[in-house]
Motif scaffolding. Structure first.
Motif, PDB file in Angstrom:
ATOM      1  N   THR A   1       0.840  -1.201   0.000  1.00  0.00           N
ATOM      2  CA  THR A   1       0.000   0.000   0.000  1.00  0.00           C
ATOM      3  C   THR A   1       0.871   1.245   0.000  1.00  0.00           C
ATOM      4  O   THR A   1       1.795   1.376   0.801  1.00  0.00           O
ATOM      5  N   GLN A   2       0.560   2.181  -0.895  1.00  0.00           N
ATOM      6  CA  GLN A   2       1.318   3.420  -1.036  1.00  0.00           C
ATOM      7  C   GLN A   2       0.389   4.608  -0.803  1.00  0.00           C
ATOM      8  O   GLN A   2      -0.646   4.737  -1.451  1.00  0.00           O
ATOM      9  N   VAL A   3       0.767   5.476   0.134  1.00  0.00           N
ATOM     10  CA  VAL A   3      -0.009   6.675   0.424  1.00  0.00           C
ATOM     11  C   VAL A   3       0.911   7.679   1.106  1.00  0.00           C
ATOM     12  O   VAL A   3       1.844   7.289   1.820  1.00  0.00           O
ATOM     13  N   ARG A   4       0.664   8.963   0.880  1.00  0.00           N
ATOM     14  CA  ARG A   4       1.427  10.027   1.532  1.00  0.00           C
ATOM     15  C   ARG A   4       0.450  10.874   2.339  1.00  0.00           C
ATOM     16  O   ARG A   4      -0.164  11.810   1.825  1.00  0.00           O
ATOM     17  N   LEU A   5       0.305  10.526   3.594  1.00  0.00           N
ATOM     18  CA  LEU A   5      -0.649  11.202   4.459  1.00  0.00           C
ATOM     19  C   LEU A   5      -0.042  12.465   5.045  1.00  0.00           C
ATOM     20  O   LEU A   5       1.092  12.464   5.508  1.00  0.00           O
TER      21      LEU A   5
ATOM     22  N   VAL B   1      -5.853   4.993   5.556  1.00  0.00           N
ATOM     23  CA  VAL B   1      -6.411   4.230   4.443  1.00  0.00           C
ATOM     24  C   VAL B   1      -7.159   3.016   4.991  1.00  0.00           C
ATOM     25  O   VAL B   1      -6.667   2.341   5.898  1.00  0.00           O
TER      26      VAL B   1
ATOM     27  N   LEU C   1      -4.310   9.077  -5.323  1.00  0.00           N
ATOM     28  CA  LEU C   1      -4.275   9.440  -3.904  1.00  0.00           C
ATOM     29  C   LEU C   1      -3.706   8.315  -3.053  1.00  0.00           C
ATOM     30  O   LEU C   1      -3.052   8.572  -2.043  1.00  0.00           O
ATOM     31  N   ALA C   2      -3.964   7.082  -3.442  1.00  0.00           N
ATOM     32  CA  ALA C   2      -3.438   5.919  -2.731  1.00  0.00           C
ATOM     33  C   ALA C   2      -3.595   4.710  -3.639  1.00  0.00           C
ATOM     34  O   ALA C   2      -4.427   4.708  -4.559  1.00  0.00           O
TER      35      ALA C   2
ATOM     36  N   VAL D   1      -3.788  14.652   1.523  1.00  0.00           N
ATOM     37  CA  VAL D   1      -2.759  13.691   1.132  1.00  0.00           C
ATOM     38  C   VAL D   1      -2.001  14.253  -0.057  1.00  0.00           C
ATOM     39  O   VAL D   1      -2.527  15.067  -0.819  1.00  0.00           O
TER      40      VAL D   1
END
Length: 398
Positions: A59-63, A70, A89-90, A326
């Protein structure tokens, strides 16, 4: 004796002074650049875009601070993207090659819709219905019956009819030609994980796509008015073999609310699918407060056959809740059309922001630094003027 200097010397000194100031002013302006505030709403980010994370596993996300976590979903791969900007976004295993099932019909429609006007009528032959895979979903196309192309597209989008796909493919040159055209269309859209073997999405050796590519197809489809209209349609009438017609309903339960699945507010359709190899797949789009999101969910590993809708629901909810909180992990835009980072490049993403402040940061020159630079320029000009005066005096004393 009074020491003086000529008007020519004065003009020369002024020219040199102005030249010095013009040389130093860009440095002063650069010193006044304001440090971006990643958490502030409203403007473009001043820094270069961050690198894509979409080829990484997991899982890739920049919070940003305060952004919602997520949701925990079981799908083998998924993507949440902004349909307007193309920002992802993710994502989870966005480029993992997986069987797409009937979600591949999104690419078929993107490829064939523009060249087959809906008002065309066509009489179906026996050959056009040959080769349909056993167990395929069918809308009920009958050989010898004449259909409008728009009827066949209703059969594709609502009932996921492989028989309708076979007939439409025959109108653009046949099964293999349709597959080749779809492959070219995928590459033109920057979707490089997709390999087309069967245009209807039926399981075939080597046929794969990805959550990323399917999101690309869904986003592109929303820009085509015909595609957008068909994919949002809940029900329609389909001609039967006796000159009458019967009702068909969209099998996307997140759109219709059928079989106990609660319809998603603001959903604007796109396409669902299922095969034994692919499991349940879905490309869905929804609009809220002027913003449209596209979500892909491929093969949930938990729950029943309707889990794909509930996982898409949770990802859509998260995407709308996370708006502006994000930083993107990638883009659905093809690489060669994305803005290049640099002093004149347009903002890379709208959710990243910058603000201005009244006081400069401690390590930035600000107006005080600018004053020092200008003072230095004035001192240099004064020294130059004095030198010219001394030179004139020496000449006079000669």
């Amino acid at each position: 004796m009074t020491i003086g200097f000529s008007s020519r010397a004065t003009r020369s000194a002024c020219v040199l002074c102005v030249a010095g100031l013009l040389t130093l002013m860009p440095a002063a302006a650069a010193a006044r650049m304001v440090r971006p505030d990643p958490g502030a709403p409203g403007g473009p980010r001043a820094t270069a875009p961050q690198p894509s994370l979409l080829y990484r596993s997991g899982t890739q996300v920049r919070l940003r601070p305060g952004a919602p976590e997520v949701p925990d979903v079981s799908a083998l791969a998924w993507v949440v993207a902004d349909a307007g900007s193309g920002e992802v976004l993710a994502a989870h295993d966005a480029h993992r090659p997986l069987p797409p099932a009937s979600t591949l019909k999104t690419l078929f429609a993107l490829t064939v819709l523009p060249v087959l006007p809906g008002g065309i009528s066509h009489r179906v032959s026996t050959e056009e219905l040959s080769g349909i895979g056993p167990g395929s979903s069918l809308v009920g196309v009958v050989e010898g019956r004449t259909y409008r192309v728009s009827d066949l597209w209703n059969g594709v989008f609502l009932n996921s009819g492989n028989d309708a796909v076979h007939v439409l493919a025959s109108l653009v040159g046949g099964w293999d030609t349709a597959a080749a055209r779809m492959q070219a269309e995928a590459r033109a859209l920057g979707a490089r994980d997709t390999h087309v073997r069967s245009p209807d999405g039926y399981d075939a050796p080597g046929q794969v796509s990805s959550a990323y590519d399917l999101a690309v197809f869904g986003r592109a489809g929303l820009r085509n008015p015909d595609f957008a209209r068909y994919c949002a349609r809940i029900d329609a009438m389909f001609p039967d073999g006796d000159g009458d017609s019967y009702g068909i309903m969209n099998t996307n339960r997140l759109l219709t609310g059928a079989d106990g699945v609660e319809p998603y507010p603001g959903l604007i359709g796109i396409k669902n699918g299922y095969t034994s190899s692919a499991g349940n797949t879905l490309v869905a789009a929804a609009r809220r407060d002027g913003r449209t999101l596209v979500v892909t969910v491929m093969n949930p590993q938990e729950g029943d056959g309707y889990a794909v809708y509930e996982e898409a629901r949770s990802l859509l909810d998260w995407g709308f809740d996370a708006a502006g909180r994000v930083d993107p992990v990638g883009s659905l835009e093809p690489e060669d059309t994305r803005p290049r980072p640099g002093p004149h490049a347009p903002p890379a993403h709208a959710t990243a922001t910058a603000t201005t402040t009244a006081e400069p940061a401690p390590d930035e020159p600000g107006w005080q630094g600018t004053g020092a630079i200008l003072g230095t320029a004035g001192l240099g000009a004064g020294v130059m003027a004095l030198a010219l005066r001394l030179k004139a005096g020496r000449a006079e004393r000669g």
